[in-house]
Scaffold this active site. Structure first.
Site, mmCIF file in Angstrom:
data_model
loop_
_atom_site.group_PDB
_atom_site.id
_atom_site.type_symbol
_atom_site.label_atom_id
_atom_site.label_comp_id
_atom_site.label_asym_id
_atom_site.label_seq_id
_atom_site.Cartn_x
_atom_site.Cartn_y
_atom_site.Cartn_z
ATOM 1 C CB ALA A 11 86.525 -12.696 -3.433
ATOM 2 N NE ARG A 17 74.057 -6.367 -9.018
ATOM 3 C CZ ARG A 17 74.965 -5.793 -9.798
ATOM 4 N NH1 ARG A 17 74.626 -5.375 -11.010
ATOM 5 N NH2 ARG A 17 76.203 -5.639 -9.385
ATOM 6 C CG ASP A 106 82.066 -10.296 -10.234
ATOM 7 O OD1 ASP A 106 83.177 -9.919 -10.677
ATOM 8 O OD2 ASP A 106 81.113 -9.514 -10.068
HETATM 9 C C1 UD1 Z 1 83.340 -3.120 -11.470
HETATM 10 C C2 UD1 Z 1 84.047 -1.881 -12.016
HETATM 11 C C3 UD1 Z 1 83.485 -1.580 -13.408
HETATM 12 C C4 UD1 Z 1 83.672 -2.795 -14.304
HETATM 13 C C5 UD1 Z 1 83.078 -4.051 -13.670
HETATM 14 C C6 UD1 Z 1 83.492 -5.269 -14.485
HETATM 15 C C7 UD1 Z 1 84.605 -0.430 -10.142
HETATM 16 C C8 UD1 Z 1 84.253 0.804 -9.404
HETATM 17 N N1 UD1 Z 1 83.823 -0.751 -11.158
HETATM 18 O O1 UD1 Z 1 81.971 -2.794 -11.325
HETATM 19 O O2 UD1 Z 1 84.159 -0.461 -13.972
HETATM 20 O O3 UD1 Z 1 83.075 -2.545 -15.562
HETATM 21 O O4 UD1 Z 1 83.565 -4.245 -12.329
HETATM 22 O O5 UD1 Z 1 82.880 -6.446 -14.034
HETATM 23 O O6 UD1 Z 1 85.586 -1.062 -9.807
HETATM 24 N N2 UD1 Z 1 84.292 -6.040 -4.138
HETATM 25 C C9 UD1 Z 1 84.999 -6.135 -2.958
HETATM 26 N N3 UD1 Z 1 84.863 -5.156 -2.025
HETATM 27 C C10 UD1 Z 1 84.079 -4.068 -2.223
HETATM 28 C C11 UD1 Z 1 83.364 -3.979 -3.440
HETATM 29 C C12 UD1 Z 1 83.500 -4.991 -4.392
HETATM 30 O O7 UD1 Z 1 85.724 -7.093 -2.737
HETATM 31 O O8 UD1 Z 1 84.030 -3.224 -1.329
HETATM 32 C C13 UD1 Z 1 84.432 -7.123 -5.131
HETATM 33 C C14 UD1 Z 1 83.148 -7.822 -5.443
HETATM 34 O O9 UD1 Z 1 82.970 -8.935 -4.586
HETATM 35 C C15 UD1 Z 1 83.347 -8.261 -6.886
HETATM 36 C C16 UD1 Z 1 84.285 -7.213 -7.439
HETATM 37 O O10 UD1 Z 1 84.865 -6.561 -6.336
HETATM 38 O O11 UD1 Z 1 83.963 -9.521 -6.981
HETATM 39 C C17 UD1 Z 1 83.559 -6.188 -8.316
HETATM 40 O O12 UD1 Z 1 82.573 -5.548 -7.545
HETATM 41 P P1 UD1 Z 1 81.155 -5.180 -8.155
HETATM 42 O O13 UD1 Z 1 80.389 -4.482 -7.107
HETATM 43 O O14 UD1 Z 1 80.559 -6.355 -8.793
HETATM 44 O O15 UD1 Z 1 81.615 -4.098 -9.244
HETATM 45 P P2 UD1 Z 1 80.852 -3.722 -10.560
HETATM 46 O O16 UD1 Z 1 79.718 -2.813 -10.219
HETATM 47 O O17 UD1 Z 1 80.556 -4.913 -11.345
HETATM 48 CA CA CA Z 2 80.529 -7.137 -10.993
#
Ligand code: UD1
Ligand code: CA
Length: 469
Positions: A11, A17, A106
C-alpha cells in the site's frame, strides 16, 4: 499444528492515475476504504502477522487504520517496485516460519473464501508459490502469467514488457500470491530491476521458485484492481450488485435496485421494502416490515420495525416501531423518535428525544428537546434553542399541545397537559395542566380607514379602540 500465516499488503504507491491528494488505498468504496476492504478479505485465513507496507501518505494511512488492531506498518520510503516493497518486511519476519500471503492494497473485492481456497491449495500441493490468476477478455495493463502443463507457472511478464505475441495471453496475475516464506526469503534479496520501469518486480521471483502454481479465481470480478476513478466506479457497481443480491436473497424487496445504493455495513431485516432512489449508508439497521423511500437517505441510524420513511433524510438517529416519517423530514444528530409517532412535512429534529405517539406533522424545528408521550407539536412550532452563543434545552411533558406557530425559547420546560395558544412566544416555564398564551392581545378598531382615504364620509377622526379578545 497448522503452519502459521503472515500477510503483507502492498500500500505504498501514490496511485498517480487517481489524480488525487488522498493516497489511493484510502479512497472510499461503499463506506469502507480500499485498504479496509483488503483487510476484510482476510476474515477466513486467520493470519498471525498483518504487515501493511506504507510509503506515500504513510502517516495518513496509519491514522486512517488506527482503529484496526494487530497491524504492523512497515515503511517503504522510496517506491522502487512491488519486489522492493516485500523486501522491506524481511527484518520483521526474520524468525518467521510459515506461509506468506501478499495482497495488493488496490484490489478490494476479493472474497474471504477465495483467499482461504488459495491457501488450502498452496498447502495441499506443498507449493513454493501459488499465484491467483484469471482469464480476462481484456487483459490490458495486467501482468501475464505463463504456465506449462498442470498450471505450473514458468514466468510472469508485465504488460509493458511483453512482446505482441505474449500480450495475446489472457491469463493475468491478480497480484495475490501465497509463498513459502523460507523459500521466498532466500531469493528476495537478489531481485534485479532490468525491466521497462526499472523497478524491482515481485513477479520475477516465480521463475526461481518450484513448484510455482497458478490457480484461477472463480469470479474474475473479484480481482479487479483500482488504478483510476473509472475502475473505482466499476468496483462500486460490482459491490452494489453483490450487496443487493445478498439482501434480496435474504428476503428484502428492492423495488428498483438500479436506483438504490446500500453500504456493506447496512443490516436489513426480512420484509423490508426499499423504494426507488433510496440510499442506505454506514451502520444503518432497518427493522422488519419497514418501507423506506422513495427518495430517502438514511445514514448510521436504527430504524425499528414497520416504520415508513418517505422522501426524507435521517442521519445518526433512532426511529421507533410503527413511526411514520416524511415526506420531507430531516432527522439528524441523535434524534430519537419513539414508537407510533408521526413526523411530517418539513420537520427537522436534531438531538432530541421524543416519547411514543408524538405528532409533529408540519413545518417544525425541534432541537435539544425532550418530549414525553402523546405530545402534539402544532404546525410551525419552533424550539429557539440557540441564543447565538450556546444551545439550551426544551422539555415538554406528556400530552402537551403546542398551538400553531409557537416559539419555545430555551431553556424552558412545559409540564404535562399544557396547551400553548397559537402564536405564543413562551419564555418561562409552565406547570402541568395550564393553558399558556403569550402573545399581544388582539385589538379591533371600528370604522378605521387609511389616512389617504379619510374624507368627509369618514365617521371618526379619532376612531375608538376596543379590546376584542
Ligand atoms: C501489479 C503486478 C501485475 C498484476 C497487477 C494486478 C508487479 C510487478 N505487477 O501491477 O503483474 O497484474 O499488480 O493488479 O507486481 N506498491 C508498493 N510499493 C511499490 C510499488 C507498488 O507498495 O514500490 C503497491 C501499490 O501501492 C499497489 C500495489 O503495490 O497497491 C501494486 O502496485 P501497482 O503499481 O498498482 O502494480 P500494477 O502495475 O498494477
Ligand atoms: Ca495496480
Amino acid at each position: 499444528m497448522a503452519s502459521q500465516l503472515a500477510v503483507a499488503v502492498l500500500a505504498a504507491g501514490k496511485g498517480t492515475r487517481m489524480k488525487s491528494a488522498l493516497p489511493k488505498v484510502l479512497h472510499p468504496l461503499g463506506g469502507r476504504s480500499l485498504l479496509e476492504r483488503v483487510l476484510d478479505s482476510l476474515d477466513d485465513v486467520n493470519p498471525t502477522y498483518r504487515l501493511i507496507i506504507v510509503g506515500y501518505g504513510a502517516e495518513q494511512v496509519r491514522q486512517a487504520l488506527a482503529h484496526v488492531p494487530n497491524l504492523t506498518f512497515v515503511e517503504q520510503t522510496q517506491q522502487l517496485g512491488t519486489g522492493h516493497a516485500v523486501q522491506q518486511v524481511m527484518p520483521h519476519l526474520s524468525d518467521f516460519d510459515g506461509d506468506f500471503l501478499v495482497l495488493n492494497g488496490d484490489v478490494p473485492l476479493l472474497r474471504p473464501a477465495t483467499l482461504s481456497k488459495l491457501l488450502t491449495t498452496h498447502r495441499q500441493h506443498g507449493n513454493a508459490v501459488t499465484v491467483l490468476t484469471a482469464q480476462f477478455v481484456d487483459p490490458t495493463g495486467y501482468g501475464r502469467v505463463f504456465c506449462n502443463e498442470d498450471n505450473i507457472v514458468t514466468e510472469i511478464i508485465e504488460h509493458r514488457d511483453c512482446t505482441e505475441a505474449q500480450r495475446q495471453n489472457r491469463r493475468i496475475n491478480a497480484g495475490v500470491y501465497c509463498f513459502n516464506w523460507a523459500a521466498l526469503a532466500k531469493i528476495l534479496p537478489h531481485l534485479k530491476a532490468d525491466n521497462d520501469q526499472q523497478e524491482y518486480y515481485l513477479t520475477d521471483v516465480v521463475k526461481d521458485l518450484a513448484p510455482a502454481m497458478a490457480v484461477d479465481v472463480d469470479d474474475p470480478q473479484e480481482i479487479q484492481g483500482i488504478n483510476n476513478r473509472k475502475q473505482l466506479a466499476e468496483a462500486y457497481s460490482i459491490l452494489q450488485d453483490r450487496i443487493k443480491d445478498y439482501w434480496m436473497a435474504a428476503g428484502v424487496t428492492l423495488v428498483d435496485p438500479d436506483s438504490t445504493t446500500i453500504d456493506t455495513t447496512v443490516v436489513l431485516e426480512t420484509d423490508v421494502i426499499i423504494e426507488p432512489q433510496t440510499h442506505l449508508r454506514g451502520k444503518t439497521v432497518i427493522g422488519t416490515g419497514s418501507r423506506i423511500g422513495p427518495g430517502t437517505l438514511i445514514e448510521d441510524s436504527q430504524i425499528a420495525a414497520h416504520v415508513t420513511v418517505l422522501y426524507s433524510v435521517v442521519t445518526d438517529s433512532k426511529v421507533g416501531e410503527g413511526t411514520r416519517i416524511g415526506p420531507y423530514a430531516h432527522l439528524r444528530g441523535q434524534a430519537v423518535v419513539g414508537d407510533r409517532c408521526r413526523i411530517g412535512n418539513f420537520v427537522e429534529i436534531k438531538k432530541s428525544t421524543l416519547g411514543n405517539r408524538v405528532n409533529a406533522a408540519h413545518l417544525s424545528y425541534l432541537g435539544d428537546a425532550t418530549l414525553g408521550d402523546r405530545v402534539n407539536i402544532g404546525a410551525g412550532t419552533i424550539t429557539a434553542n440557540y441564543d447565538g452563543y450556546q444551545k439550551h434545552p426544551t422539555v415538554i411533558g406528556d400530552r402537551t399541545k403546542t398551538g400553531a406557530n409557537s416559539v419555545l425559547v430555551a431553556p424552558v420546560t412545559l409540564g404535562a397537559d399544557v396547551t400553548v395558544g397559537a402564536g405564543s412566544v413562551v419564555t418561562k416555564d409552565v406547570p402541568d395542566d395550564h393553558l399558556v398564551v403569550a402573545r399581544a392581545k388582539q385589538s379591533a378598531v371600528s370604522g378605521w380607514r387609511p389616512k389617504s382615504v379619510r374624507g368627509a364620509d369618514a365617521q371618526q377622526a379619532n376612531p375608538q379602540e376596543t379590546d376584542a379578545e
